[in-house]
Motif scaffolding. Structure first.
Motif, PDB file in Angstrom:
ATOM      1  N   MET A   1      62.902  42.681 109.957  1.00  0.00           N
ATOM      2  CA  MET A   1      63.056  43.825 109.131  1.00  0.00           C
ATOM      3  C   MET A   1      62.380  43.604 108.055  1.00  0.00           C
ATOM      4  O   MET A   1      62.430  42.545 107.304  1.00  0.00           O
ATOM      5  N   TYR A   2      61.025  44.389 107.688  1.00  0.00           N
ATOM      6  CA  TYR A   2      60.245  44.313 106.409  1.00  0.00           C
ATOM      7  C   TYR A   2      60.825  45.433 105.455  1.00  0.00           C
ATOM      8  O   TYR A   2      60.949  46.599 106.061  1.00  0.00           O
ATOM      9  N   GLN A   3      61.119  45.162 104.348  1.00  0.00           N
ATOM     10  CA  GLN A   3      61.779  46.218 103.425  1.00  0.00           C
ATOM     11  C   GLN A   3      60.977  46.324 102.338  1.00  0.00           C
ATOM     12  O   GLN A   3      60.532  45.310 101.581  1.00  0.00           O
ATOM     13  N   ILE A   4      60.721  47.365 101.634  1.00  0.00           N
ATOM     14  CA  ILE A   4      60.230  47.631 100.595  1.00  0.00           C
ATOM     15  C   ILE A   4      60.983  48.604  99.601  1.00  0.00           C
ATOM     16  O   ILE A   4      61.817  49.528 100.025  1.00  0.00           O
ATOM     17  N   TRP A   5      60.888  48.216  98.235  1.00  0.00           N
ATOM     18  CA  TRP A   5      61.742  49.285  97.386  1.00  0.00           C
ATOM     19  C   TRP A   5      60.874  49.436  96.178  1.00  0.00           C
ATOM     20  O   TRP A   5      59.895  48.713  95.787  1.00  0.00           O
ATOM     21  N   LYS A   6      61.312  50.557  95.337  1.00  0.00           N
ATOM     22  CA  LYS A   6      60.520  50.980  94.066  1.00  0.00           C
ATOM     23  C   LYS A   6      61.448  51.913  93.352  1.00  0.00           C
ATOM     24  O   LYS A   6      62.331  52.567  93.991  1.00  0.00           O
TER      25      LYS A   6
END
Length: 149
Positions: free
Chosen positions: A24-29
């Motif tokens: 699982m690759y996860q990005i947040w902003k």
């Protein structure tokens, strides 16, 4: 519980299988209290994982990607980080809070090999099909994700 800390951020997960693991690759902003920020994370589960809600942090022996990001408020570059080969890459601008709708994140993954990049690209393609703010490009084993505001 993030709202209790005045944290309002968006996140996208890219889940794919490679080797004997589920990645699982996860990005947040978004807004992290009184700061604007973004993150990129890499996690995995192996076949023995009983609770499918929890992921592990990779080690240096795992096929970690190189990662890089830029965060913009509308058209203005706020900061960038990387490239770095790691499981977590973050950036925050203190005392400068922005809603995620005003933030534009460009993420780049330098994948360790073609097979892993193919598997990751399929997960990215699926997310882009269901989220009009996400687009991506691929050059060799590098995938760039553009997460518009």
């Amino acid at each position: 519980l993030s709202v209790l800390g005045n944290m309002y951020y968006d996140t996208v997960r890219f889940v794919f299988k490679y080797g004997d693991k589920r990645w699982m690759y996860q990005i947040w902003k978004g807004r992290y209290g009184v700061t604007s920020g973004c993150e990129m994370g890499v996690y995995y589960q192996d076949r023995r994982t009983e609770n499918r809600q929890f992921y592990e942090i990779p080690t240096d022996e795992d096929p970690l990607p190189g990662m890089y990001f830029e965060l913009y408020r509308y058209e203005d570059l706020m900061f960038k980080n990387g490239p770095a080969r790691h499981w977590w890459l973050t950036g925050f601008r203190l005392l400068d809070s922005s809603e995620s709708e005003a933030l534009h994140m460009i993420c780049k993954y330098y994948m360790p090999n073609e097979k892993m990049c193919d598997a990751f690209e399929e997960a990215v393609r699926e997310q882009c099909a269901s989220n009009s703010k996400l687009t991506y490009t691929r050059e060799g084993n590098d995938i760039t994700i553009d997460w518009a505001y």
